[in-house]
Design a protein around this motif. Structure first.
Motif, PDB file in Angstrom:
ATOM      1  N   THR A  30       0.723  -1.008   0.026  1.00 58.40           N
ATOM      2  CA  THR A  30      -0.043  -0.130  -0.084  1.00 58.40           C
ATOM      3  C   THR A  30       0.814   1.324  -0.071  1.00 58.40           C
ATOM      4  OG1 THR A  30      -0.194  -0.067   2.436  1.00 58.40           O
ATOM      5  CG2 THR A  30      -1.835  -1.311   1.433  1.00 58.40           C
ATOM      6  N   TRP A  31       0.260   2.334  -0.395  1.00 58.76           N
ATOM      7  CA  TRP A  31       1.049   3.695  -0.317  1.00 58.76           C
ATOM      8  C   TRP A  31       0.413   4.511   0.743  1.00 58.76           C
ATOM      9  CZ3 TRP A  31       5.214   4.382  -3.518  1.00 58.76           C
ATOM     10  CH2 TRP A  31       5.412   3.201  -4.676  1.00 58.76           C
ATOM     11  N   ARG A  32       1.032   5.087   1.298  1.00 59.96           N
ATOM     12  CA  ARG A  32       0.912   6.020   2.506  1.00 59.96           C
ATOM     13  C   ARG A  32       1.178   7.563   2.163  1.00 59.96           C
ATOM     14  NH1 ARG A  32      -3.017   6.111   6.452  1.00 59.96           N
ATOM     15  NH2 ARG A  32      -2.444   7.172   8.233  1.00 59.96           N
ATOM     16  N   CYS A  33       0.310   8.322   2.390  1.00 63.97           N
ATOM     17  CA  CYS A  33       0.750   9.813   2.395  1.00 63.97           C
ATOM     18  C   CYS A  33       0.526  10.246   4.039  1.00 63.97           C
ATOM     19  CB  CYS A  33      -0.297  10.642   1.618  1.00 63.97           C
ATOM     20  SG  CYS A  33      -0.054  12.476   1.846  1.00 63.97           S
ATOM     21  N   GLU A  34       1.897  10.627   4.445  1.00 65.01           N
ATOM     22  CA  GLU A  34       1.884  11.071   5.737  1.00 65.01           C
ATOM     23  C   GLU A  34       0.949  12.433   5.990  1.00 65.01           C
ATOM     24  OE1 GLU A  34       2.980   8.998   8.187  1.00 65.01           O
ATOM     25  OE2 GLU A  34       3.668   7.490   6.741  1.00 65.01           O
ATOM     26  N   LYS A  35       1.159  13.359   4.900  1.00 66.30           N
ATOM     27  CA  LYS A  35       0.607  14.542   5.079  1.00 66.30           C
ATOM     28  C   LYS A  35      -0.796  14.335   5.355  1.00 66.30           C
ATOM     29  CE  LYS A  35       0.120  19.339   3.463  1.00 66.30           C
ATOM     30  NZ  LYS A  35       0.026  19.952   2.217  1.00 66.30           N
ATOM     31  N   CYS A  36      -1.549  13.801   4.320  1.00 68.72           N
ATOM     32  CA  CYS A  36      -2.889  13.492   4.363  1.00 68.72           C
ATOM     33  C   CYS A  36      -3.346  12.579   5.235  1.00 68.72           C
ATOM     34  CB  CYS A  36      -3.358  13.211   3.031  1.00 68.72           C
ATOM     35  SG  CYS A  36      -3.111  14.537   1.641  1.00 68.72           S
ATOM     36  N   ASP A  37      -2.630  11.643   5.699  1.00 67.42           N
ATOM     37  CA  ASP A  37      -2.922  10.478   6.722  1.00 67.42           C
ATOM     38  C   ASP A  37      -3.901   9.474   6.212  1.00 67.42           C
ATOM     39  OD1 ASP A  37      -2.311   9.204   9.145  1.00 67.42           O
ATOM     40  OD2 ASP A  37      -3.816  10.199  10.069  1.00 67.42           O
ATOM     41  N   VAL A  38      -3.618   9.273   5.241  1.00 70.41           N
ATOM     42  CA  VAL A  38      -4.415   8.176   4.460  1.00 70.41           C
ATOM     43  C   VAL A  38      -3.600   7.285   3.576  1.00 70.41           C
ATOM     44  CG1 VAL A  38      -6.489   9.437   4.343  1.00 70.41           C
ATOM     45  CG2 VAL A  38      -5.102   9.670   2.537  1.00 70.41           C
ATOM     46  N   ASN A  39      -4.205   6.127   3.080  1.00 69.10           N
ATOM     47  CA  ASN A  39      -3.565   5.316   1.920  1.00 69.10           C
ATOM     48  C   ASN A  39      -4.142   5.813   0.770  1.00 69.10           C
ATOM     49  OD1 ASN A  39      -2.218   3.672   4.032  1.00 69.10           O
ATOM     50  ND2 ASN A  39      -3.984   1.882   4.076  1.00 69.10           N
ATOM     51  N   VAL A  40      -3.084   5.764  -0.342  1.00 68.45           N
ATOM     52  CA  VAL A  40      -3.558   6.247  -1.592  1.00 68.45           C
ATOM     53  C   VAL A  40      -3.105   5.275  -2.829  1.00 68.45           C
ATOM     54  CG1 VAL A  40      -3.454   8.670  -0.920  1.00 68.45           C
ATOM     55  CG2 VAL A  40      -1.459   7.622  -1.672  1.00 68.45           C
ATOM     56  N   THR A  41      -3.543   5.620  -3.770  1.00 72.57           N
ATOM     57  CA  THR A  41      -3.158   4.990  -5.100  1.00 72.57           C
ATOM     58  C   THR A  41      -2.322   6.195  -5.649  1.00 72.57           C
ATOM     59  OG1 THR A  41      -5.023   3.660  -5.633  1.00 72.57           O
ATOM     60  CG2 THR A  41      -3.588   4.171  -7.346  1.00 72.57           C
ATOM     61  N   PRO A  42      -0.992   5.789  -5.738  1.00 73.41           N
ATOM     62  CA  PRO A  42      -0.121   6.927  -6.271  1.00 73.41           C
ATOM     63  C   PRO A  42      -0.207   7.648  -7.699  1.00 73.41           C
ATOM     64  CG  PRO A  42       1.359   4.935  -6.293  1.00 73.41           C
ATOM     65  CD  PRO A  42       0.045   4.752  -5.746  1.00 73.41           C
ATOM     66  N   SER A  43       0.168   8.705  -7.907  1.00 70.29           N
ATOM     67  CA  SER A  43       0.214   9.262  -8.950  1.00 70.29           C
ATOM     68  C   SER A  43       1.701   9.531  -9.306  1.00 70.29           C
ATOM     69  CB  SER A  43      -0.596  10.770  -9.374  1.00 70.29           C
ATOM     70  OG  SER A  43      -0.267  11.482  -8.533  1.00 70.29           O
ATOM     71  N   TYR A  44       2.184   9.504 -10.569  1.00 67.99           N
ATOM     72  CA  TYR A  44       3.729   9.966 -10.763  1.00 67.99           C
ATOM     73  C   TYR A  44       3.866  11.250 -11.031  1.00 67.99           C
ATOM     74  CZ  TYR A  44       3.696   5.125  -9.985  1.00 67.99           C
ATOM     75  OH  TYR A  44       3.530   3.797  -9.327  1.00 67.99           O
ATOM     76  N   ARG A  45       4.907  11.839 -10.668  1.00 69.87           N
ATOM     77  CA  ARG A  45       5.089  13.340 -10.927  1.00 69.87           C
ATOM     78  C   ARG A  45       6.734  13.329 -11.211  1.00 69.87           C
ATOM     79  NH1 ARG A  45       1.301  17.231  -9.898  1.00 69.87           N
ATOM     80  NH2 ARG A  45       3.051  18.644  -9.361  1.00 69.87           N
ATOM     81  N   TYR A  46       6.976  14.291 -12.092  1.00 73.59           N
ATOM     82  CA  TYR A  46       8.283  14.495 -12.516  1.00 73.59           C
ATOM     83  C   TYR A  46       9.140  15.248 -11.237  1.00 73.59           C
ATOM     84  CZ  TYR A  46       7.575  13.147 -17.630  1.00 73.59           C
ATOM     85  OH  TYR A  46       7.487  12.428 -18.572  1.00 73.59           O
ATOM     86  N   ILE A  47      10.447  15.114 -11.301  1.00 72.58           N
ATOM     87  CA  ILE A  47      11.373  15.936 -10.750  1.00 72.58           C
ATOM     88  C   ILE A  47      12.709  15.510 -11.691  1.00 72.58           C
ATOM     89  CG2 ILE A  47      11.943  14.007  -8.815  1.00 72.58           C
ATOM     90  CD1 ILE A  47      12.534  16.292  -7.080  1.00 72.58           C
ATOM     91  N   LEU A  48      12.835  16.362 -12.408  1.00 71.73           N
ATOM     92  CA  LEU A  48      14.077  16.424 -13.395  1.00 71.73           C
ATOM     93  C   LEU A  48      15.158  17.181 -12.858  1.00 71.73           C
ATOM     94  CD1 LEU A  48      12.567  16.943 -16.948  1.00 71.73           C
ATOM     95  CD2 LEU A  48      13.121  14.794 -15.599  1.00 71.73           C
ATOM     96  N   SER A  49      16.235  16.265 -13.067  1.00 72.62           N
ATOM     97  CA  SER A  49      17.526  17.158 -12.931  1.00 72.62           C
ATOM     98  C   SER A  49      18.154  17.330 -14.403  1.00 72.62           C
ATOM     99  CB  SER A  49      18.716  16.323 -12.152  1.00 72.62           C
ATOM    100  OG  SER A  49      18.164  16.417 -10.652  1.00 72.62           O
ATOM    101  N   CYS A  50      18.261  18.449 -14.799  1.00 72.49           N
ATOM    102  CA  CYS A  50      18.861  18.836 -16.188  1.00 72.49           C
ATOM    103  C   CYS A  50      19.805  19.999 -16.199  1.00 72.49           C
ATOM    104  CB  CYS A  50      17.700  19.209 -17.117  1.00 72.49           C
ATOM    105  SG  CYS A  50      16.581  20.511 -16.410  1.00 72.49           S
ATOM    106  N   THR A  51      20.694  20.055 -17.203  1.00 72.02           N
ATOM    107  CA  THR A  51      21.579  21.063 -17.286  1.00 72.02           C
ATOM    108  C   THR A  51      21.407  21.836 -18.638  1.00 72.02           C
ATOM    109  OG1 THR A  51      23.805  21.515 -17.382  1.00 72.02           O
ATOM    110  CG2 THR A  51      23.252  19.397 -18.505  1.00 72.02           C
ATOM    111  N   ALA A  52      21.451  22.970 -18.677  1.00 72.90           N
ATOM    112  CA  ALA A  52      21.405  23.944 -19.721  1.00 72.90           C
ATOM    113  C   ALA A  52      22.800  24.919 -19.859  1.00 72.90           C
ATOM    114  CB  ALA A  52      20.144  24.631 -19.566  1.00 72.90           C
ATOM    115  N   MET A  53      22.793  25.230 -21.094  1.00 74.61           N
ATOM    116  CA  MET A  53      24.046  26.023 -21.309  1.00 74.61           C
ATOM    117  C   MET A  53      23.708  27.315 -22.116  1.00 74.61           C
ATOM    118  SD  MET A  53      27.313  24.580 -23.474  1.00 74.61           S
ATOM    119  CE  MET A  53      28.212  23.825 -22.009  1.00 74.61           C
TER     120      MET A  53
END
Length: 148
Positions: A30-53
């Protein structure tokens, strides 16, 4: 632009978007959200590390959900679900985003970690450059400065 392909997304609470913790293993997990204090079905969100020049140098940035989707052209959910059936899709998507030119809006913030101060740069917005409008803006600026 280069994109680090490891840890590109995280499991998030669909309500608050905070990272969720997996409890158990396999089908019984199961997946647990500590902030909302509930079990959830997770969604997926980006957190990209990228370099630009640019002409001044190179910088590492972090891009979150909406900005990362603008860069990659695919949602984290779709990429996460399609990757097992289409090996190498992540690499193709990241390669497509490289060597393109974007106009970035960046938020810089000084953070201290282990008594060491460093700058953290987050991409707030990434848009493809519209060459015609950029050229008009530059021409207007040149005219304005030459008339002074």
């Amino acid at each position: 632009m280069g994109i680090k392909q490891e840890n590109m997304w995280y499991s998030a609470c669909p309500t608050c978007s905070k990272k969720v913790q997996q409890r158990g293993e396999g089908d019984s997990s199961t997946w647990r959200c500590e902030k909302c204090d509930v079990n959830v079905t997770p969604s997926y969100r980006y957190i990209l590390s990228c370099t630009a020049m640019d002409t001044t140098g190179q910088k590492w940035f972090t891009a979150f959900q909406e900005t990362a989707e603008a860069l990659l052209g695919i949602s984290a959910k779709d990429l996460f679900e399609r990757e097992p059936q289409e090996p190498g899709l992540t690499q193709q998507v990241c390669k497509r985003a490289c060597f393109k030119q974007y106009a970035f809006t960046v938020r810089a913030k000084k953070e201290t970690y282990a008594d060491e101060a460093r700058m953290k740069h987050v991409l707030s917005k990434a848009t493809a450059i519209e060459w015609a409008s950029e050229s008009r803006t530059l021409l207007e600026d040149i005219k304005r400065y030459s008339n002074q």
